[in-house]
Design an enzyme around this catalytic site. Structure first.
Site, PDB file in Angstrom:
ATOM      1  N   TRP A 162       0.795  -1.224   0.000  1.00 26.18           N
ATOM      2  CA  TRP A 162       0.000   0.000   0.000  1.00 26.18           C
ATOM      3  C   TRP A 162       0.831   1.279   0.000  1.00 26.18           C
ATOM      4  CZ3 TRP A 162       1.843   2.178   4.308  1.00 26.18           C
ATOM      5  CH2 TRP A 162       2.076   1.397   5.440  1.00 26.18           C
ATOM      6  N   LYS A 186      -2.652  -8.979  -7.106  1.00 21.10           N
ATOM      7  CA  LYS A 186      -3.519  -8.511  -6.017  1.00 21.10           C
ATOM      8  C   LYS A 186      -2.910  -7.288  -5.357  1.00 21.10           C
ATOM      9  CE  LYS A 186      -3.756  -9.647  -1.680  1.00 21.10           C
ATOM     10  NZ  LYS A 186      -4.125  -8.344  -1.047  1.00 21.10           N
ATOM     11  N   GLU A 259      10.560  -8.845  -1.911  1.00 19.96           N
ATOM     12  CA  GLU A 259      11.180  -7.599  -1.433  1.00 19.96           C
ATOM     13  C   GLU A 259      10.455  -7.234  -0.150  1.00 19.96           C
ATOM     14  OE1 GLU A 259      11.567  -4.435  -0.089  1.00 19.96           O
ATOM     15  OE2 GLU A 259      10.924  -3.279  -1.846  1.00 19.96           O
ATOM     16  N   CYS A 293      10.668   1.458   2.007  1.00 18.20           N
ATOM     17  CA  CYS A 293      11.597   0.464   2.546  1.00 18.20           C
ATOM     18  C   CYS A 293      13.048   0.906   2.441  1.00 18.20           C
ATOM     19  CB  CYS A 293      11.401  -0.878   1.859  1.00 18.20           C
ATOM     20  SG  CYS A 293      11.361  -0.793   0.067  1.00 18.20           S
ATOM     21  N   GLU A 389      11.688  -2.243  11.646  1.00 13.38           N
ATOM     22  CA  GLU A 389      11.301  -1.305  10.603  1.00 13.38           C
ATOM     23  C   GLU A 389      10.051  -0.555  11.050  1.00 13.38           C
ATOM     24  OE1 GLU A 389      10.811  -1.180   5.779  1.00 13.38           O
ATOM     25  OE2 GLU A 389       9.963  -2.899   6.839  1.00 13.38           O
TER      26      GLU A 389
END
Length: 485
Positions: A162, A186, A259, A293, A389
């Site tokens: 997202w 998807k 990833e 990221c 993260e």
């Protein structure tokens, strides 16, 4: 109605449709989830939670389309991808309006960094379709000739996140189609809107069944990854989602492309340009609300300049505004959803007593998932804020006293996607480029990406490459053909 005109009244919400074999098809299940605009916290659409029948139909369409799509020439695929790139640009306003309603991102950021960059990257993949290479044909055994065929691998299942819904879709779809595969994709259930627009555009250009869109939640994603049809399943997402997908795919011995995020170290030495580094790192850490990221969130600074640099970093971070303010005054928009907003807030609020909150650490405004630019210092290597993260507008600052210590701290996390070093010492650049255990090392810059260069990491950041010819090769298989002379 256009995305600019839709009512947000619950009775007026549209239920989105899957796109299978070139047609918009309602999901066979009645279950839906509301798509929420993170700026207003109000619903804007209903996303179906597609089930097994929907996934089966999409994979069947892709399998049937592959029989002819795999035989198209690179030139034919290039022409269609170039047409698709032109169509993405032509529908820029619609794509921006759709995506902004479920991400809350700044409109100009979507246009510049996803629509226009995405169209450019589709053009790169169109060119890459025509430059496959391999070992030359030759005689490697007496009386026999060998050649290498590089072929599409088949039907591909893809799941995108997202944070950059349209751009991540293009990163997955572009190389897969360029290599001659067909796709079932998807998007995230919280950000499906630009994907539905793209699917409509794509199916006005591509043959039916070449690109199929399935909407749904994580449960739908597991149906995609556990299905026996795909030859490869690709995901950009969390470590947990990637591990789950790999486990599902392994049962059918299906290749996986992952990833899975990062925790980028940003190493600033005493010989760096302090103001330039602080400005670039603040922007690189806060862009898209830190929901990136590769975000420059883990700052390691040489002790002799730590106080001066940290002050500059805080000053530049505070200048990058967010909140329910005019877009031209904002640097980034809200966090994507309530659950993620709470996760970012919780990890900052749970910071250890030895940490110093230098700025931020709070919500901005009363409505919307806006979070202030946040800088935290005094952290230790084993603190959660260093090891986890955060995926939000949160920068941490640690000090080091030697090159060896900087390397140990930089590499001392489970992620290995991206990093940067800020210095004027060329020998140090060479050493750190070698010894930093990350898929990308930037020098005196951060977060820049180009279509010609690969993107992907090591360790818990996953495996496989997006972008570049390496990204296209990941969607191919190698066959040896030997002929008797």
């Amino acid at each position: 109605m256009s995305w600019n005109e839709q009512s947000t009244a619950s009775s007026d919400l549209i239920t989105l449709s899957n796109v299978i074999n070139g047609q918009a098809v309602p999901a066979t299940t009645a279950e839906t989830v509301e798509v929420i605009d993170p700026r207003s916290e109000q619903p804007v659409a209903l996303c179906p939670l597609s089930g097994q029948e929907d996934v089966d139909a999409a994979y069947q369409a892709a399998q049937e389309a592959f029989a002819s799509w795999r035989l198209t020439t690179p030139e034919e695929r290039q022409a269609l991808l170039l047409a698709l790139a032109d169509a993405v640009e032509a529908h820029a306003d619609e794509l921006v309006a759709a995506q902004q309603r479920d991400t809350g991102q700044l409109a100009e950021a979507i246009r510049a960094e996803e629509v226009l960059v995405g169209a450019s990257q589709l053009r790169f993949f169109a060119g890459a379709a025509r430059i496959h290479s391999g070992l030359a044909s030759g005689e490697y055994a007496q009386g026999a000739n060998s050649q290498i065929r590089r072929e599409p691998i088949g039907v591909v299942g893809q799941i995108v996140p997202w944070n950059y819904p349209l751009l991540m879709l293009i990163w997955k779809v572009g190389p897969a189609l360029a290599a001659g595969n067909t796709v079932v994709l998807k998007p995230s259930a919280s950000t499906p809107l630009s994907a539905t627009v793209f699917a409509r555009i794509a199916n006005e250009i591509l043959p039916p069944g070449v690109f199929n869109l399935i909407l749904g939640s994580g449960a739908t994603g597991r149906l995609l990854s556990s299905h026996p049809t795909p030859a490869l399943v690709a995901l950009t997402g969390s470590v947990r989602a990637g591990s789950d997908l790999a486990e599902q795919a392994a049962r059918n011995v299906v290749r996986v492309h992952l990833e899975l995020g990062g925790k980028a170290p940003v190493i600033v030495f005493a010989d760096a340009d302090i103001e330039s580094a602080a400005e670039g790192i603040a922007a690189g850490g806060l862009f898209n609300a830190g929901q990136d990221c590769t975000a420059a969130t883990r700052v390691l600074v040489e002790a002799s300049i730590a106080e001066e640099f940290t002050q500059a970093l805080v000053r530049h971070a505070q200048a990058l505004r967010t909140g329910p303010i005019p877009e031209e005054e904002a640097f980034y928009g809200p966090l994507n959803n309530e659950r993620h907003f709470k996760a970012v807030s919780d990890i900052v609020d749970a910071r250890p007593a030895h940490a110093q909150l230098l700025t931020g650490g709070h919500r901005v405004g009363e409505t919307g998932y806006y979070y202030a630019p946040t800088v935290i210092s005094g952290l230790r290597q084993d603190d959660d804020l260093i090891q986890t993260e955060v995926f939000g507008p949160v920068l941490t600052v640690q000090e080091f006293t030697s090159d060896d210590e900087a390397l140990a701290m930089a590499n001392g996390v489970d992620y290995a996607l991206a990093s940067s070093i800020w210095t004027a010492d060329h020998r140090r650049v060479l050493r750190f480029s070698r010894d930093l255990d990350f898929g990308c090392v930037w020098v005196n810059t951060h977060i820049l990406l180009v279509a010609e260069m690969p993107h992907g990491g090591y360790k818990r950041s996953g495996y496989g490459k997006d972008l570049s010819v390496y990204g296209v090769e990941d969607y191919t298989r190698i066959k040896h053909v030997m002929s008797a002379l």
